[in-house]
Design a protein around this motif. Structure first.
Motif, PDB file in Angstrom:
ATOM      1  N   LEU A   1       0.842  -1.195   0.000  1.00  0.00           N
ATOM      2  CA  LEU A   1       0.000   0.000   0.000  1.00  0.00           C
ATOM      3  C   LEU A   1       0.877   1.244   0.000  1.00  0.00           C
ATOM      4  O   LEU A   1       1.927   1.271   0.631  1.00  0.00           O
ATOM      5  CB  LEU A   1      -0.900   0.016   1.241  1.00  0.00           C
ATOM      6  N   ARG A   2       0.425   2.261  -0.697  1.00  0.00           N
ATOM      7  CA  ARG A   2       1.146   3.526  -0.687  1.00  0.00           C
ATOM      8  C   ARG A   2       0.976   4.215   0.665  1.00  0.00           C
ATOM      9  O   ARG A   2       0.101   3.878   1.448  1.00  0.00           O
ATOM     10  CB  ARG A   2       0.610   4.449  -1.772  1.00  0.00           C
ATOM     11  N   VAL A   3       1.802   5.204   0.908  1.00  0.00           N
ATOM     12  CA  VAL A   3       1.666   6.006   2.120  1.00  0.00           C
ATOM     13  C   VAL A   3       0.340   6.750   2.028  1.00  0.00           C
ATOM     14  O   VAL A   3       0.026   7.361   1.011  1.00  0.00           O
ATOM     15  CB  VAL A   3       2.838   7.005   2.238  1.00  0.00           C
ATOM     16  N   HIS A   4      -0.451   6.703   3.092  1.00  0.00           N
ATOM     17  CA  HIS A   4      -1.746   7.373   3.089  1.00  0.00           C
ATOM     18  C   HIS A   4      -2.054   7.906   4.482  1.00  0.00           C
ATOM     19  O   HIS A   4      -1.502   7.454   5.475  1.00  0.00           O
ATOM     20  CB  HIS A   4      -2.856   6.444   2.597  1.00  0.00           C
ATOM     21  N   GLY A   5      -2.929   8.869   4.515  1.00  0.00           N
ATOM     22  CA  GLY A   5      -3.310   9.528   5.758  1.00  0.00           C
ATOM     23  C   GLY A   5      -2.778  10.956   5.771  1.00  0.00           C
ATOM     24  O   GLY A   5      -1.949  11.336   4.938  1.00  0.00           O
ATOM     25  N   PRO A   6      -3.241  11.774   6.714  1.00  0.00           N
ATOM     26  CA  PRO A   6      -2.770  13.150   6.794  1.00  0.00           C
ATOM     27  C   PRO A   6      -1.252  13.212   7.014  1.00  0.00           C
ATOM     28  O   PRO A   6      -0.665  12.311   7.598  1.00  0.00           O
ATOM     29  CB  PRO A   6      -3.506  13.727   8.012  1.00  0.00           C
ATOM     30  N   ARG A   7      -0.642  14.289   6.551  1.00  0.00           N
ATOM     31  CA  ARG A   7       0.810  14.400   6.570  1.00  0.00           C
ATOM     32  C   ARG A   7       1.426  14.165   7.957  1.00  0.00           C
ATOM     33  O   ARG A   7       2.429  13.478   8.091  1.00  0.00           O
ATOM     34  CB  ARG A   7       1.238  15.776   6.046  1.00  0.00           C
ATOM     35  N   ASN A   8       0.873  14.705   8.994  1.00  0.00           N
ATOM     36  CA  ASN A   8       1.465  14.563  10.325  1.00  0.00           C
ATOM     37  C   ASN A   8       0.938  13.359  11.103  1.00  0.00           C
ATOM     38  O   ASN A   8       1.317  13.149  12.245  1.00  0.00           O
ATOM     39  CB  ASN A   8       1.210  15.833  11.149  1.00  0.00           C
ATOM     40  N   ASN A   9       0.034  12.592  10.489  1.00  0.00           N
ATOM     41  CA  ASN A   9      -0.565  11.462  11.187  1.00  0.00           C
ATOM     42  C   ASN A   9      -0.804  10.342  10.178  1.00  0.00           C
ATOM     43  O   ASN A   9      -1.939   9.969   9.907  1.00  0.00           O
ATOM     44  CB  ASN A   9      -1.868  11.901  11.862  1.00  0.00           C
ATOM     45  N   ARG A  10       0.262   9.779   9.623  1.00  0.00           N
ATOM     46  CA  ARG A  10       0.139   8.738   8.607  1.00  0.00           C
ATOM     47  C   ARG A  10      -0.479   7.478   9.191  1.00  0.00           C
ATOM     48  O   ARG A  10      -0.279   7.151  10.351  1.00  0.00           O
ATOM     49  CB  ARG A  10       1.510   8.387   8.035  1.00  0.00           C
ATOM     50  N   CYS A  11      -1.222   6.783   8.363  1.00  0.00           N
ATOM     51  CA  CYS A  11      -1.838   5.527   8.778  1.00  0.00           C
ATOM     52  C   CYS A  11      -0.734   4.489   9.014  1.00  0.00           C
ATOM     53  O   CYS A  11       0.174   4.354   8.188  1.00  0.00           O
ATOM     54  CB  CYS A  11      -2.803   5.042   7.700  1.00  0.00           C
ATOM     55  N   PRO A  12      -0.796   3.739  10.110  1.00  0.00           N
ATOM     56  CA  PRO A  12       0.223   2.711  10.352  1.00  0.00           C
ATOM     57  C   PRO A  12       0.183   1.586   9.306  1.00  0.00           C
ATOM     58  O   PRO A  12       1.120   0.807   9.207  1.00  0.00           O
ATOM     59  CB  PRO A  12      -0.127   2.149  11.727  1.00  0.00           C
ATOM     60  N   GLY A  13      -0.886   1.533   8.514  1.00  0.00           N
ATOM     61  CA  GLY A  13      -0.975   0.518   7.473  1.00  0.00           C
ATOM     62  C   GLY A  13      -0.242   0.884   6.195  1.00  0.00           C
ATOM     63  O   GLY A  13      -0.201   0.102   5.254  1.00  0.00           O
ATOM     64  N   SER A  14       0.366   2.077   6.148  1.00  0.00           N
ATOM     65  CA  SER A  14       1.136   2.493   4.968  1.00  0.00           C
ATOM     66  C   SER A  14       2.333   1.568   4.772  1.00  0.00           C
ATOM     67  O   SER A  14       2.963   1.142   5.736  1.00  0.00           O
ATOM     68  CB  SER A  14       1.625   3.924   5.135  1.00  0.00           C
ATOM     69  N   HIS A  15       2.640   1.271   3.527  1.00  0.00           N
ATOM     70  CA  HIS A  15       3.767   0.408   3.143  1.00  0.00           C
ATOM     71  C   HIS A  15       3.680  -0.983   3.766  1.00  0.00           C
ATOM     72  O   HIS A  15       4.687  -1.580   4.101  1.00  0.00           O
ATOM     73  CB  HIS A  15       5.108   1.069   3.492  1.00  0.00           C
ATOM     74  N   THR A  16       2.460  -1.479   3.938  1.00  0.00           N
ATOM     75  CA  THR A  16       2.262  -2.849   4.398  1.00  0.00           C
ATOM     76  C   THR A  16       1.458  -3.600   3.344  1.00  0.00           C
ATOM     77  O   THR A  16       0.950  -3.008   2.395  1.00  0.00           O
ATOM     78  CB  THR A  16       1.480  -2.891   5.731  1.00  0.00           C
ATOM     79  N   GLU A  17       1.366  -4.890   3.510  1.00  0.00           N
ATOM     80  CA  GLU A  17       0.567  -5.676   2.572  1.00  0.00           C
ATOM     81  C   GLU A  17      -0.912  -5.404   2.813  1.00  0.00           C
ATOM     82  O   GLU A  17      -1.343  -5.269   3.952  1.00  0.00           O
ATOM     83  CB  GLU A  17       0.836  -7.162   2.769  1.00  0.00           C
TER      84      GLU A  17
END
Length: 170
Positions: free
Chosen positions: A50-66
């Motif tokens: 997954l691409r990096v996602h979520g607001p800039r200062n509070n990225r989703c912990p699921g970014s760059h995971t399967e």
């Protein structure tokens, strides 16, 4: 009482994945040019994350995971939740995919689900996704079935005619 089956289904494109943390669909990174690598900690990096996602200062912990597996993310039933008739229909389509190729089978021998309400709706609206579901669900299971069970399910779907009662003889 029960929910509308169409509300349980969520279409997930081939180019998207559903995050395990925020449960939203996001584009996948294209890492085809990079081979799968196992690092010193024993972690194997997959080709699509997954691409990096979520607001800039509070990225989703699921970014760059399967992402979630497609079957779980879309809400379609797994092999265990299907009736024998629908299992047989999936096996028939997978059999043709293996013999004739995916695109030929999808065009000339599409899957014909007839019991599960969500799968019936899917066949009527999006045959490509229904065939993808059959390939995912029955593709892995088909090799593990005994010849008798495979033949029973295949014949059940082959002999089925809408409106005709299913015999319990076999």
């Amino acid at each position: 009482m029960s929910e509308d089956p169409a509300q349980q289904y969520r279409p997930v494109k081939n180019t998207e994945g559903v995050c395990t943390v925020c449960d939203e669909a996001h584009p996948l990174t294209n890492r085809h040019s990079q081979p799968a690598v196992t690092n010193r900690h024993g972690v194997t990096h997959k080709r699509f994350l997954l691409r990096v996602h979520g607001p800039r200062n509070n990225r989703c912990p699921g970014s760059h995971t399967e992402p979630k597996p497609w079957l779980e993310a879309s809400g379609l039933p797994a092999w265990d939740a299907m009736t024998d008739l629908d299992r047989g229909a999936a096996l028939m389509h997978v059999h043709k995919r293996r013999r004739e190729g995916a695109s030929y089978a999808r065009e000339h021998y599409p899957v014909r689900y007839s019991d599960h309400p969500l799968l019936i709706i899917l066949v009527a609206e999006d045959i490509r996704t229904a065939c993808r579901h059959a390939a995912i669900v029955a593709g892995n299971v088909a090799d593990g079935l005994t010849d008798d069970e495979y033949g029973r399910l295949y014949d059940l779907a082959l002999d089925y005619k809408p409106g005709k009662p299913i015999s319990k003889e076999s």
